[in-house]
Design an enzyme around this catalytic site. Structure first.
Site, PDB file in Angstrom:
ATOM      1  N   ASP A  30       0.748  -1.248  -0.099  1.00  0.00           N
ATOM      2  CA  ASP A  30       0.030  -0.037  -0.106  1.00  0.00           C
ATOM      3  C   ASP A  30       0.827   1.297  -0.075  1.00  0.00           C
ATOM      4  O   ASP A  30       1.729   1.312   0.678  1.00  0.00           O
ATOM      5  CB  ASP A  30      -0.977   0.133   1.033  1.00  0.00           C
ATOM      6  N   ILE A  31       0.511   2.299  -0.765  1.00  0.00           N
ATOM      7  CA  ILE A  31       1.321   3.336  -1.127  1.00  0.00           C
ATOM      8  C   ILE A  31       1.246   4.385   0.307  1.00  0.00           C
ATOM      9  O   ILE A  31       2.237   5.112   0.425  1.00  0.00           O
ATOM     10  CB  ILE A  31       1.034   3.926  -2.396  1.00  0.00           C
ATOM     11  N   ASN A  86     -13.172  -3.052   2.504  1.00  0.00           N
ATOM     12  CA  ASN A  86     -14.106  -2.224   2.577  1.00  0.00           C
ATOM     13  C   ASN A  86     -14.833  -2.191   1.092  1.00  0.00           C
ATOM     14  O   ASN A  86     -14.460  -2.040  -0.048  1.00  0.00           O
ATOM     15  CB  ASN A  86     -13.432  -0.765   2.533  1.00  0.00           C
ATOM     16  N   GLN A  93     -14.571   2.669   1.792  1.00  0.00           N
ATOM     17  CA  GLN A  93     -13.819   2.518   0.462  1.00  0.00           C
ATOM     18  C   GLN A  93     -13.323   3.778  -0.304  1.00  0.00           C
ATOM     19  O   GLN A  93     -14.324   4.649  -0.260  1.00  0.00           O
ATOM     20  CB  GLN A  93     -14.566   1.538  -0.449  1.00  0.00           C
ATOM     21  N   HIS A  99     -10.451  -4.638  -3.248  1.00  0.00           N
ATOM     22  CA  HIS A  99      -8.913  -5.041  -2.657  1.00  0.00           C
ATOM     23  C   HIS A  99      -9.334  -5.589  -1.171  1.00  0.00           C
ATOM     24  O   HIS A  99     -10.084  -5.109  -0.643  1.00  0.00           O
ATOM     25  CB  HIS A  99      -8.101  -4.043  -2.799  1.00  0.00           C
ATOM     26  N   HIS A 101      -7.256  -5.731   2.268  1.00  0.00           N
ATOM     27  CA  HIS A 101      -6.108  -5.195   3.210  1.00  0.00           C
ATOM     28  C   HIS A 101      -5.471  -6.155   4.037  1.00  0.00           C
ATOM     29  O   HIS A 101      -6.348  -6.777   4.716  1.00  0.00           O
ATOM     30  CB  HIS A 101      -6.718  -4.075   3.847  1.00  0.00           C
TER      31      HIS A 101
HETATM   32  P1  AMP Z   1      -9.961   1.662   0.647  1.00  0.00           P
HETATM   33  O1  AMP Z   1      -9.909   3.017   1.444  1.00  0.00           O
HETATM   34  O2  AMP Z   1     -10.401   0.561   1.303  1.00  0.00           O
HETATM   35  O3  AMP Z   1     -10.377   1.918  -0.776  1.00  0.00           O
HETATM   36  O4  AMP Z   1      -8.317   1.701   0.420  1.00  0.00           O
HETATM   37  C1  AMP Z   1      -7.546   2.132  -0.634  1.00  0.00           C
HETATM   38  C2  AMP Z   1      -5.893   1.649  -0.447  1.00  0.00           C
HETATM   39  O5  AMP Z   1      -5.482   1.993  -1.507  1.00  0.00           O
HETATM   40  C3  AMP Z   1      -5.543   3.040   0.496  1.00  0.00           C
HETATM   41  O6  AMP Z   1      -4.886   2.108   1.780  1.00  0.00           O
HETATM   42  C4  AMP Z   1      -4.630   3.695  -0.209  1.00  0.00           C
HETATM   43  O7  AMP Z   1      -3.381   4.036   0.567  1.00  0.00           O
HETATM   44  C5  AMP Z   1      -4.200   2.813  -1.405  1.00  0.00           C
HETATM   45  N1  AMP Z   1      -3.669   3.104  -2.509  1.00  0.00           N
HETATM   46  C6  AMP Z   1      -4.350   4.014  -3.230  1.00  0.00           C
HETATM   47  N2  AMP Z   1      -3.415   4.402  -4.528  1.00  0.00           N
HETATM   48  C7  AMP Z   1      -2.494   3.396  -4.618  1.00  0.00           C
HETATM   49  C8  AMP Z   1      -1.753   3.134  -5.463  1.00  0.00           C
HETATM   50  N3  AMP Z   1      -1.149   3.917  -6.586  1.00  0.00           N
HETATM   51  N4  AMP Z   1      -0.506   2.486  -4.935  1.00  0.00           N
HETATM   52  C9  AMP Z   1      -0.757   1.644  -4.127  1.00  0.00           C
HETATM   53  N5  AMP Z   1      -1.809   1.727  -2.838  1.00  0.00           N
HETATM   54  C10 AMP Z   1      -2.638   2.536  -3.255  1.00  0.00           C
END
Ligand code: AMP
Ligand code: ZN
Length: 136
Positions: A30-31, A86, A93, A99, A101
């Site tokens: 996760d970024i 989520n 979400q 995805h 986590h």
């Molecule tokens: P959610 O809130 O469950 O939709 O989670 C989205 C997740 O994606 C968050 O933890 C972000 O930090 C992660 N995320 C968003 N863009 C990227 C990306 N380009 N590379 C890796 N993780 C990402």
């Protein structure tokens, strides 16, 4: 899905820190991690959420979550792990490509997945139980 960032990452059009890949999934760092070692599992086929995704594929994703949770635990030495997924803005979400986590947890970390417990009346709980049972 042309404009979906997770479609692009999952299928390798955009680079990522990939910890695992097979024909159905890519798991990446996760970024903006909740804690160091936070991994997300992305299906390669686009589905927005738990309601849209193919049931078999969802099962495979959860099986993979178990495997990667063990790897994250070994690699980080964390004390606990949250496996979270989520669905919908109300559920937190922010990226609308499903995805999973895997969040390593430490006794004094800043991750917050707690809620204030409700105290429903026994009849209320039983009524909701019945309502859900009828939808299965
Ligand atoms: P959610 O809130 O469950 O939709 O989670 C989205 C997740 O994606 C968050 O933890 C972000 O930090 C992660 N995320 C968003 N863009 C990227 C990306 N380009 N590379 C890796 N993780 C990402
Ligand atoms: Zn997508």
């Amino acid at each position: 899905m042309e404009d979906c960032i997770f479609c692009k990452i999952a299928n390798g059009t955009i680079g990522s820190n990939t910890v695992y890949e097979d024909e159905d999934f890519r798991a990446i760092m996760d970024i903006a991690p909740a804690a160091m070692g936070h991994v997300i599992i992305l299906p390669k086929a686009h589905a927005a959420n738990v309601f849209e995704i193919d049931e078999e594929l969802y099962g495979k994703g959860m099986k993979l979550a178990k495997k990667l949770a063990a790897a994250v635990k070994q690699a980080t030495g964390c004390e606990g792990i949250n496996v979270l997924q989520n669905n919908g803005t109300a559920a937190g979400q922010t990226v609308f490509h499903l995805h999973i986590h895997i969040v390593p947890r430490y006794d004094e970390d800043t991750v917050n997945v707690k809620w204030k417990p409700m105290s429903p009346a026994a009849e209320e709980l039983a009524a909701m139980c019945e309502k859900i049972r009828n939808e299965i």
